[in-house]
Design an enzyme around this catalytic site. Structure first.
Site, PDB file in Angstrom:
ATOM      1  N   HIS A  73      -8.626   8.635 -21.805  1.00 27.44           N
ATOM      2  CA  HIS A  73      -8.209   9.398 -22.993  1.00 27.44           C
ATOM      3  C   HIS A  73      -6.738   9.194 -23.340  1.00 27.44           C
ATOM      4  O   HIS A  73      -5.888   9.080 -22.464  1.00 27.44           O
ATOM      5  CB  HIS A  73      -8.555  10.878 -22.861  1.00 27.44           C
ATOM      6  CG  HIS A  73      -7.848  11.648 -21.773  1.00 27.44           C
ATOM      7  ND1 HIS A  73      -6.717  12.383 -22.019  1.00 27.44           N
ATOM      8  CD2 HIS A  73      -8.122  11.822 -20.463  1.00 27.44           C
ATOM      9  CE1 HIS A  73      -6.333  12.982 -20.895  1.00 27.44           C
ATOM     10  NE2 HIS A  73      -7.160  12.657 -19.931  1.00 27.44           N
ATOM     11  N   GLU A 224     -10.029  14.776 -25.010  1.00 31.19           N
ATOM     12  CA  GLU A 224     -10.391  15.086 -23.612  1.00 31.19           C
ATOM     13  C   GLU A 224      -9.771  16.383 -23.133  1.00 31.19           C
ATOM     14  O   GLU A 224     -10.410  17.152 -22.412  1.00 31.19           O
ATOM     15  CB  GLU A 224      -9.952  13.934 -22.697  1.00 31.19           C
ATOM     16  CG  GLU A 224     -10.567  14.014 -21.296  1.00 31.19           C
ATOM     17  CD  GLU A 224      -9.811  14.876 -20.295  1.00 31.19           C
ATOM     18  OE1 GLU A 224     -10.368  15.131 -19.213  1.00 31.19           O
ATOM     19  OE2 GLU A 224      -8.667  15.303 -20.582  1.00 31.19           O
ATOM     20  N   GLU A 225      -8.520  16.615 -23.492  1.00 31.37           N
ATOM     21  CA  GLU A 225      -7.799  17.759 -22.911  1.00 31.37           C
ATOM     22  C   GLU A 225      -8.374  19.106 -23.351  1.00 31.37           C
ATOM     23  O   GLU A 225      -8.012  20.134 -22.790  1.00 31.37           O
ATOM     24  CB  GLU A 225      -6.295  17.683 -23.238  1.00 31.37           C
ATOM     25  CG  GLU A 225      -5.558  16.546 -22.524  1.00 31.37           C
ATOM     26  CD  GLU A 225      -5.442  16.721 -20.998  1.00 31.37           C
ATOM     27  OE1 GLU A 225      -5.964  17.723 -20.461  1.00 31.37           O
ATOM     28  OE2 GLU A 225      -4.843  15.838 -20.355  1.00 31.37           O
ATOM     29  N   ASP A 245      -9.464   8.174 -15.025  1.00 31.46           N
ATOM     30  CA  ASP A 245      -8.554   9.295 -15.274  1.00 31.46           C
ATOM     31  C   ASP A 245      -7.777   9.586 -13.990  1.00 31.46           C
ATOM     32  O   ASP A 245      -8.195   9.197 -12.897  1.00 31.46           O
ATOM     33  CB  ASP A 245      -9.344  10.527 -15.746  1.00 31.46           C
ATOM     34  CG  ASP A 245      -8.510  11.467 -16.610  1.00 31.46           C
ATOM     35  OD1 ASP A 245      -7.269  11.431 -16.508  1.00 31.46           O
ATOM     36  OD2 ASP A 245      -9.104  12.246 -17.380  1.00 31.46           O
ATOM     37  N   HIS A 325      -0.197  17.632 -15.159  1.00 30.61           N
ATOM     38  CA  HIS A 325       0.001  18.580 -16.266  1.00 30.61           C
ATOM     39  C   HIS A 325       1.369  19.254 -16.161  1.00 30.61           C
ATOM     40  O   HIS A 325       1.565  20.374 -16.642  1.00 30.61           O
ATOM     41  CB  HIS A 325      -1.117  19.624 -16.342  1.00 30.61           C
ATOM     42  CG  HIS A 325      -2.363  19.074 -16.985  1.00 30.61           C
ATOM     43  ND1 HIS A 325      -3.424  19.873 -17.376  1.00 30.61           N
ATOM     44  CD2 HIS A 325      -2.716  17.823 -17.322  1.00 30.61           C
ATOM     45  CE1 HIS A 325      -4.376  19.118 -17.913  1.00 30.61           C
ATOM     46  NE2 HIS A 325      -3.968  17.868 -17.891  1.00 30.61           N
TER      47      HIS A 325
HETATM   48 ZN    ZN Z   1      -6.963  13.352 -17.959  1.00 24.53          ZN
END
Ligand code: ZN
Length: 348
Positions: A73, A224-225, A245, A325
Site C-alpha cells: 500500500h 489500507e490504513e 507489508d 506508526h
Molecule cells: Zn502497512
C-alpha cells in the site's frame, strides 16, 4: 538458478522519492502516480487504475494458467481538518490509527481544495512551557488538545478560511527521511518500504531479462490504513496473494530491522499455511535473511481481500520496521531480503 542482484541505489532512490510524496489515505493519488510512472518503464507491464484509485500492474509471465497477485500500500496515516478554530488554527481528525503524540511538533502540509499547499506544524494547544508550565507535560495528547499552527498570518477563523482552507482538507505530516549507515529513518516506511521492494524486484528481473513464472498482478493499494484497501482491485482469477507489508519489531517479537519476516498470524488470525510454507522453503533455498513471527496489533490488505470474499491463498512478508506508526526505522538489509523474497516468489 540464483537471484538477480538487487539495485540498492535504485531501491533507496525510489523509496526516498516515495517517502517524500505525501499520501494520507484518501489523498494518495500522488504516491500512486509516482509508482505508476516508475512501472511505466516496462513495456510488458500493463498499468490500470481501479475506480477506487488503486494501481494494478498486470505483468505477463511465462505461464498464465495460475495467476498471482502481490499487494502493498502507498497510503499512510495522516489527518484531516475537522474545525477551523476561532484563533485561526486547525483542529484535526486523524486518518487511520494515527497516534497524536507521535506527531507532536511535526511539520505538516494542508492541501486545500484549490491546490494550495500550506505549511504548519502540530502542537499542543498549550504548547508554551513559559506560559502553561506543568500543563504542557500533563495534558493528554489527542485531537481536542492539539492544533495546527499555520505558517501564515492568521489569528481568526475568517482569515484562515480566506487562505482557502476548509473543513475536510487533507493534512500530511513530514516524513523526515534520513539515510545513515544503511538505516532508513522516516515516517511511513509502512508501507512505502515494501512498494520500493516490489519496484526494485521488478527492475532486477527486467535487467536480468527474466519474467515471472506466472502472470502476476501487482496491486498498489490506496486505502489500507483504514482497513479496506485490497477489498477491491485484485482480479478474481488469482490463486495466491502475497501481501508485502512491514514486520512489527519490538519486545517479544522475532522480527528485526535486518531481516524480512514471514507473518503467520496477526490480529485477523492465521495466514495460509501452504503458501507460508512455500515462502519459507524459498527463503531457505535462496539463503534469504528471514524470520517467522506473529503480530499482536496488526491487520493487512491480505485480510481485507479475504474479508471481502477473496478466494485465494494469502501470505504476508515484509521488512522489520522499528517504532511502527511512529517515527519508523528499518535497515537496507531488511529491504534487500524482502526484495529477494519477492523475486524468488515471482520466479518459482
Ligand atoms: Zn502497512
Amino acid at each position: 538458478m540464483s537471484l538477480p542482484a538487487v539495485d540498492t541505489e535504485y531501491l533507496l532512490d525510489f523509496l526516498t522519492g516515495l517517502l517524500n510524496t505525501p499520501s494520507p489515505t484518501g489523498y494518495a493519488h500522488q504516491a500512486i502516480a509516482y509508482t505508476q510512472q516508475a512501472l511505466a518503464a516496462y513495456p510488458d507491464i500493463k498499468l490500470t487504475l481501479t475506480r477506487k484509485g488503486a494501481l494494478v500492474a498486470a505483468w505477463q509471465g511465462e505461464h498464465s494458467n495460475s495467476p498471482r497477485a502481490l499487494t502493498a500500500h502507498a497510503d499512510t496515516l495522516g489527518a484531516m481538518v475537522k474545525e477551523i478554530k476561532s484563533n485561526g488554527r486547525l483542529k484535526l481528525t486523524n486518518i487511520g490509527s494515527l497516534v497524536w503524540n507521535s506527531v507532536e511538533t511535526e511539520g505538516c502540509t494542508v492541501f486545500t481544495r484549490h491546490g494550495a499547499a500550506i505549511r504548519g506544524s502540530l502542537l499542543l494547544n498549550k504548547a508554551s512551557a513559559h506560559v502553561f508550565g506543568k500543563e504542557l507535560t500533563e495534558l493528554e495528547r489527542n485531537g481536542e488538545n492539539m492544533e495546527v499552527r499555520l505558517d501564515v498570518r492568521t489569528v481568526w477563523d475568517d482569515e484562515t478560511r480566506g487562505l482557502g482552507i476548509e473543513v475536510g482538507d487533507f493534512i500530511a505530516f513530514d516524513p523526515r527521511v534520513e539515510v545513515t549507515n544503511g538505516f532508513i529513518r522516516s515516517r511511513h516506511l509502512d508501507d512505502k518500504a515494501c512498494v520500493a521492494c516490489i519496484a526494485a524486484a521488478v527492475k532486477s528481473l527486467h535487467t536480468a531479462g527474466l519474467k515471472p513464472l506466472q502472470s502476476t498482478f501487482i496491486h498498489i493499494s490506496n486505502y489500507e490504513e483504514v482497513g479496506h484497501g485490497a477489498s477491491a482491485g485484485i482480479p478474481p482469477e488469482v490463486g495466491e496473494v502475497l501481501t508485502v507489508d512491514m514486520a512489527a519489531v519490538g519486545e517479544g517479537q522475532t522480527s528485526d530491522e535486518f531481516h524480512a519476516t514471514l507473518c503467520v498470524k496477526d490480529s485477523g488470525g492465521p495466514y495460509h499455511h501452504g503458501l507460508s510454507q512455500r515462502l519459507r522453503d524459498l527463503a531457505d533455498e535462496y539463503g534469504i535473511a528471514y524470520k517467522v513471527d506473529t503480530y499482536p496489533h496488526y491487520g493487512s490488505d491480505g485480510e481485507a481481500f479475504w474479508r471481502s470474499g477473496g478466494d485465494a491463498a494469502v501470505a504476508l512478508i515484509g521488512p522489520g520496521v522499528d517504532a511502527s506508526h511512529n517515527y519508523e526505522r528499518t535497515h537496507l538489509e531488511a529491504l534487500i531480503a524482502t526484495t529477494q523474497w519477492v523475486m524468488a516468489y515471482l520466479m518459482n
